[in-house]
Design an enzyme around this catalytic site. Structure first.
Site, PDB file in Angstrom:
ATOM      1  N   CYS A   4      -7.581 -11.066  -2.464  1.00 15.41           N
ATOM      2  CA  CYS A   4      -7.965 -12.383  -3.295  1.00 15.41           C
ATOM      3  C   CYS A   4      -9.538 -12.823  -2.866  1.00 15.41           C
ATOM      4  CB  CYS A   4      -6.945 -13.248  -3.235  1.00 15.41           C
ATOM      5  SG  CYS A   4      -7.674 -14.688  -4.124  1.00 15.41           S
ATOM      6  N   LYS A  50       6.120 -14.361  -4.207  1.00 16.61           N
ATOM      7  CA  LYS A  50       5.555 -15.451  -3.775  1.00 16.61           C
ATOM      8  C   LYS A  50       6.797 -15.812  -2.776  1.00 16.61           C
ATOM      9  CE  LYS A  50       2.324 -16.671  -7.191  1.00 16.61           C
ATOM     10  NZ  LYS A  50       1.844 -17.344  -8.194  1.00 16.61           N
ATOM     11  N   SER A  95      -9.794 -23.341  -2.202  1.00 18.21           N
ATOM     12  CA  SER A  95     -10.573 -22.544  -1.206  1.00 18.21           C
ATOM     13  C   SER A  95     -11.698 -23.382  -0.870  1.00 18.21           C
ATOM     14  CB  SER A  95     -10.855 -21.195  -1.916  1.00 18.21           C
ATOM     15  OG  SER A  95     -11.817 -21.291  -3.137  1.00 18.21           O
TER      16      SER A  95
END
Length: 214
Positions: A15, A42, A69
């Site tokens: 990712c 997950k 992020s």
């Protein structure tokens, strides 16, 4: 060291959002327990920490959660990651990347996920952003000079993603500055360290130390 003395990072190697976070943590020398997850599977503890279920997620020792992020990059910069001082111009470029370039990148790379989007149209639209980066990189190693910035590390993982669907086409494009910038990044020690493969983390087990310098 007991894992409770380290922050916990939920991440997914491929990712680009997680990649930009790992890069900054590495540059800042922040030691974490890395839990490599698979996004189609997950773990419950990850969803408990951040119900939106995206990576990266950093759970600090204090219990504070950082699950964006760019916020995680800022945390690492404040901690001491060696990059140029952050400017409005850098943040504006990152916003263009995240809102415009990534829009076209996703519809180019994953056209079947987006109602059979015209992948070549989106590929060509994404090139407008790369053209602007090509110009910025003229005569300098990084986007804002001879030292990397937050913008470089925020954007490079997505340019790498853009190359993947058709590496022959990308490598044949007349973008010498982009090629130099990207390939130098992909061959760098810190990128290779951040891209080490780890097994999927499972509930009830310890993660792995990151950065792992062994």
């Amino acid at each position: 060291m007991n894992r409770k003395t380290k922050p916990i990072l939920y991440s997914f190697r491929r990712c680009p959002y997680a990649m930009r976070a790992r890069l900054m943590l590495y540059l800042a020398g922040i030691s974490v327990e890395l839990r490599e997850v698979v996004l189609r599977d997950k773990p419950p503890s990850m969803l408990q920490v951040s119900p939106k279920g995206t990576v990266p997620i950093l759970q600090l020792i204090s219990g504070k959660i950082i699950d964006e992020s760019l916020d995680l990059m800022e945390y690492a910069i404040d901690y001491g990651a060696d990059v140029l001082p952050v400017t409005d111009a850098q943040n504006d470029l990152i916003t263009e990347n995240d809102q415009v370039f990534v829009h076209h990148l996703n519809r180019y790379k994953y056209s079947t996920w987006h109602n059979e989007a015209d992948k070549l149209l989106h590929r060509d639209s994404a090139l407008h952003f790369l053209d602007s980066l090509e110009t910025k990189l003229t005569g300098q190693k990084w986007l804002y000079g001879d030292k990397p910035s937050k913008a470089d590390y925020a954007i490079l993982p997505f340019v790498r993603q853009f190359r993947l669907p058709d590496t022959v086409w990308f490598d044949g494009c007349e973008m010498p500055n982009i090629h130099r910038w990207l390939f130098s990044f992909m061959e760098s020690t810190h990128f290779l360290a951040c891209m080490k493969k780890y097994p999927q983390w499972t509930e009830g087990t310890s993660g792995v130390p990151f950065p792992n310098v062994s």
